[in-house]
Design an enzyme around this catalytic site. Structure first.
Site, mmCIF file in Angstrom:
data_model
loop_
_atom_site.group_PDB
_atom_site.id
_atom_site.type_symbol
_atom_site.label_atom_id
_atom_site.label_comp_id
_atom_site.label_asym_id
_atom_site.label_seq_id
_atom_site.Cartn_x
_atom_site.Cartn_y
_atom_site.Cartn_z
ATOM 1 N N CYS A 4 0.814 -1.225 0.000
ATOM 2 C CA CYS A 4 0.000 0.000 0.000
ATOM 3 C C CYS A 4 0.847 1.274 0.000
ATOM 4 O O CYS A 4 0.546 2.229 -0.724
ATOM 5 C CB CYS A 4 -0.961 -0.006 1.184
ATOM 6 S SG CYS A 4 -0.287 -0.741 2.668
ATOM 7 N N HIS A 58 -2.993 6.115 4.530
ATOM 8 C CA HIS A 58 -1.582 6.296 4.867
ATOM 9 C C HIS A 58 -1.122 7.671 4.373
ATOM 10 O O HIS A 58 -1.541 8.132 3.301
ATOM 11 C CB HIS A 58 -0.716 5.261 4.144
ATOM 12 C CG HIS A 58 -0.910 3.846 4.598
ATOM 13 N ND1 HIS A 58 -1.622 3.491 5.718
ATOM 14 C CD2 HIS A 58 -0.427 2.682 4.068
ATOM 15 C CE1 HIS A 58 -1.587 2.167 5.868
ATOM 16 N NE2 HIS A 58 -0.874 1.656 4.874
HETATM 17 N N1 LIG Z 1 -4.758 -3.632 4.369
HETATM 18 C C1 LIG Z 1 -4.005 -3.052 3.437
HETATM 19 O O1 LIG Z 1 -3.854 -1.817 3.375
HETATM 20 C C2 LIG Z 1 -3.340 -3.894 2.417
HETATM 21 C C3 LIG Z 1 -2.741 -3.272 1.339
HETATM 22 C C4 LIG Z 1 -2.098 -4.035 0.380
HETATM 23 C C5 LIG Z 1 -2.089 -5.395 0.516
HETATM 24 N N2 LIG Z 1 -2.666 -5.985 1.587
HETATM 25 C C6 LIG Z 1 -2.613 -7.449 1.674
HETATM 26 O O2 LIG Z 1 -3.895 -8.006 1.494
HETATM 27 C C7 LIG Z 1 -4.002 -9.193 2.264
HETATM 28 C C8 LIG Z 1 -5.245 -9.133 3.140
HETATM 29 O O3 LIG Z 1 -5.178 -8.017 4.010
HETATM 30 P P1 LIG Z 1 -6.431 -7.550 4.858
HETATM 31 O O4 LIG Z 1 -6.028 -6.243 5.408
HETATM 32 O O5 LIG Z 1 -7.690 -7.658 4.078
HETATM 33 O O6 LIG Z 1 -6.466 -8.684 6.030
HETATM 34 P P2 LIG Z 1 -7.696 -9.124 6.959
HETATM 35 O O7 LIG Z 1 -8.652 -8.018 7.164
HETATM 36 O O8 LIG Z 1 -7.049 -9.715 8.161
HETATM 37 O O9 LIG Z 1 -8.430 -10.284 6.134
HETATM 38 C C9 LIG Z 1 -7.847 -11.538 5.901
HETATM 39 C C10 LIG Z 1 -8.725 -12.370 4.975
HETATM 40 O O10 LIG Z 1 -8.042 -13.590 4.721
HETATM 41 C C11 LIG Z 1 -8.921 -14.681 4.994
HETATM 42 N N3 LIG Z 1 -8.212 -15.852 5.498
HETATM 43 C C12 LIG Z 1 -7.455 -15.958 6.602
HETATM 44 N N4 LIG Z 1 -7.028 -17.227 6.758
HETATM 45 C C13 LIG Z 1 -7.541 -17.935 5.732
HETATM 46 C C14 LIG Z 1 -7.499 -19.293 5.339
HETATM 47 N N5 LIG Z 1 -6.812 -20.200 6.056
HETATM 48 N N6 LIG Z 1 -8.149 -19.674 4.229
HETATM 49 C C15 LIG Z 1 -8.862 -18.790 3.504
HETATM 50 N N7 LIG Z 1 -8.964 -17.487 3.813
HETATM 51 C C16 LIG Z 1 -8.305 -17.058 4.929
HETATM 52 C C17 LIG Z 1 -9.832 -14.162 6.079
HETATM 53 O O11 LIG Z 1 -11.002 -14.983 6.117
HETATM 54 P P3 LIG Z 1 -11.794 -15.244 7.490
HETATM 55 O O12 LIG Z 1 -12.584 -13.991 7.765
HETATM 56 O O13 LIG Z 1 -12.634 -16.423 7.175
HETATM 57 O O14 LIG Z 1 -10.749 -15.506 8.545
HETATM 58 C C18 LIG Z 1 -10.086 -12.740 5.564
HETATM 59 O O15 LIG Z 1 -11.056 -12.777 4.550
HETATM 60 C C19 LIG Z 1 -2.681 -9.338 3.015
HETATM 61 O O16 LIG Z 1 -1.836 -10.170 2.252
HETATM 62 C C20 LIG Z 1 -2.137 -7.943 3.024
HETATM 63 O O17 LIG Z 1 -0.737 -7.912 3.112
HETATM 64 C C21 LIG Z 1 -3.313 -5.277 2.529
#
Ligand SMILES: NC(=O)c1ccc[n+]([C@@H]2O[C@H](COP(=O)([O-])OP(=O)(O)OC[C@H]3O[C@@H](n4cnc5c(N)ncnc54)[C@H](OP(=O)(O)O)[C@@H]3O)[C@@H](O)[C@H]2O)c1
Length: 335
Positions: free
Chosen positions: A126, A238
């Site tokens: 990000c 950010h």
């Molecule tokens: N947040 C940001 O600003 C941002 C920016 C760029 C990239 N990212 C990347 O995007 C990704 C997700 O970030 P986020 O902020 O959305 O995280 P998050 O809010 O913690 O969400 C995680 C997601 O992954 C799923 N998940 C977790 N364990 C799993 C499993 N064993 N099998 C299938 N699904 C699973 C969760 O499902 P459940 O609800 O069922 O647990 C949830 O849908 C990360 O790799 C992060 O580095 C994030």
């Protein structure tokens, strides 16, 4: 076209759903995929209930594109298998530096989409995505030699759990109760933590190295970049203080004009009380905002900027959907 979102219940996954709702893409079926704990949950898409499927049993042959946003470990385990059956746009950091995987910000390096080898495309970190979208027009005009940046990153960058914890810690702080941090290395409420992701080489954190390495991969390997990444107690968006050293001379007026005419950028720079952008105003917006544009007179051809963007949109969901749009518009470059 059929599309899947893996991690559909998370911060980024939910934003991808919101972004897709606003776009003109003709989606026949949207498949929402998450962990077994969420399987069976219902999420609305364009007024219709979609049931969440369990990733372990999901068949990717049903879709043309799958967005993955479930963290690096899930991408490591599932992306390559999925990519045998569909095109994957991965939000995690797992494939970003793979030389066979293009790392894309559509406004900056769309041409790299012509070289898809593994059927995988990576979405940048990000903090990098919002930076390169601003650096690109400036690099084209004045050739960037070096960038020094300090970030002020919201807790949503770490996922949904840290957002919930910030709210909980804030309540505990106001009630004068003890705070025990779970998703942070120190108390985040009313604090600032100069540490995001794990420590890596020579005292830098992985988040800081991601900014350096990803900027080189997306924009130009010759650009030198040094970052200090800091987590601050805000929910979304950010901010970055950015110092740039160019090879060529510039004028502030021309910099403003270049940035204001660049796709995805918006200048808000009035040099008066409130004449700049802050995270609260950037939240929910697609643009990356540029403020406090001024010359750094301590170096030759130096420029200082303040850049703010919604990390869940430009830094993740919007960027990922724009990658898909670019591919569709260009008929997947014949693949
Ligand atoms: N947040 C940001 O600003 C941002 C920016 C760029 C990239 N990212 C990347 O995007 C990704 C997700 O970030 P986020 O902020 O959305 O995280 P998050 O809010 O913690 O969400 C995680 C997601 O992954 C799923 N998940 C977790 N364990 C799993 C499993 N064993 N099998 C299938 N699904 C699973 C969760 O499902 P459940 O609800 O069922 O647990 C949830 O849908 C990360 O790799 C992060 O580095 C994030």
């Amino acid at each position: 076209m059929n599309i899947a979102i893996v991690g559909a219940t998370g911060n980024v996954g939910r934003k991808i759903i919101e972004v897709l709702e606003k776009k003109e893409l003709s989606i026949e079926n949207l498949f929402l995929v998450a962990s077994p704990k969420s399987a069976g949950k219902k999420i609305l898409f364009k007024g219709k209930e979609c049931e969440v499927s369990d990733l372990t049993s999901f068949d990717f042959a049903k879709v043309k594109i799958a967005f993955f946003s479930a963290g690096g470990k899930i991408s490591e385990k599932f992306v390559e298998k999925a990519a045998k059956k569909c095109l994957v746009i991965d939000n995690s950091s797992y494939y970003r530096m793979d030389p066979h995987v293009p790392l894309i910000v559509p406004q900056v390096n769309p041409e790299a989409l012509k070289n898809i080898n593994k059927n995988i495309i990576a979405n940048p970190n990000c903090s990098t995505a919002q930076l390169v979208i601003v650096l690109k027009p400036l690099h084209d005009a004045y050739t960037i030699k070096r960038v020094v940046t300090s970030t002020y990153q919201s807790v949503s960058g770490g996922g949904k759990a840290p957002m919930d914890e910030l709210i909980e810690q804030t309540k505990l702080f106001l009630d004068n109760k003890e705070i025990k941090s779970q998703n942070f290395t120190k108390q985040i409420a009313f604090n600032a933590i100069p540490h995001i992701d794990t420590f890596a080489d020579e005292g830098y954190t992985k988040e800081e190295l991601k900014m350096t390495n990803e900027t080189k991969k997306i924009l130009d390997p010759k650009i030198e970049l040094s970052a200090t990444c800091v987590r601050i107690p805000i929910l979304v968006s950010h901010s970055e203080s950015v110092n740039i050293e160019f090879e060529k001379s510039f004028t502030i007026e021309k910099v403003r004009e270049l940035l204001d005419n660049s796709s995805g950028c918006k200048v808000i720079d009035e040099r008066k009380d409130g004449g700049y952008s802050t995270p609260i105003e950037a939240t929910g917006k697609n643009e990356t905002f540029i403020s406090r544009i001024r010359e750094d007179k301590t170096i030759t051809n130096g420029l200082n900027l303040w850049i703010v963007s919604d990390n869940l949109l430009r830094g993740a969901a919007l960027n990922a959907v724009e990658i898909a749009e670019t591919l569709i518009k260009n008929k997947f470059y014949g693949k």
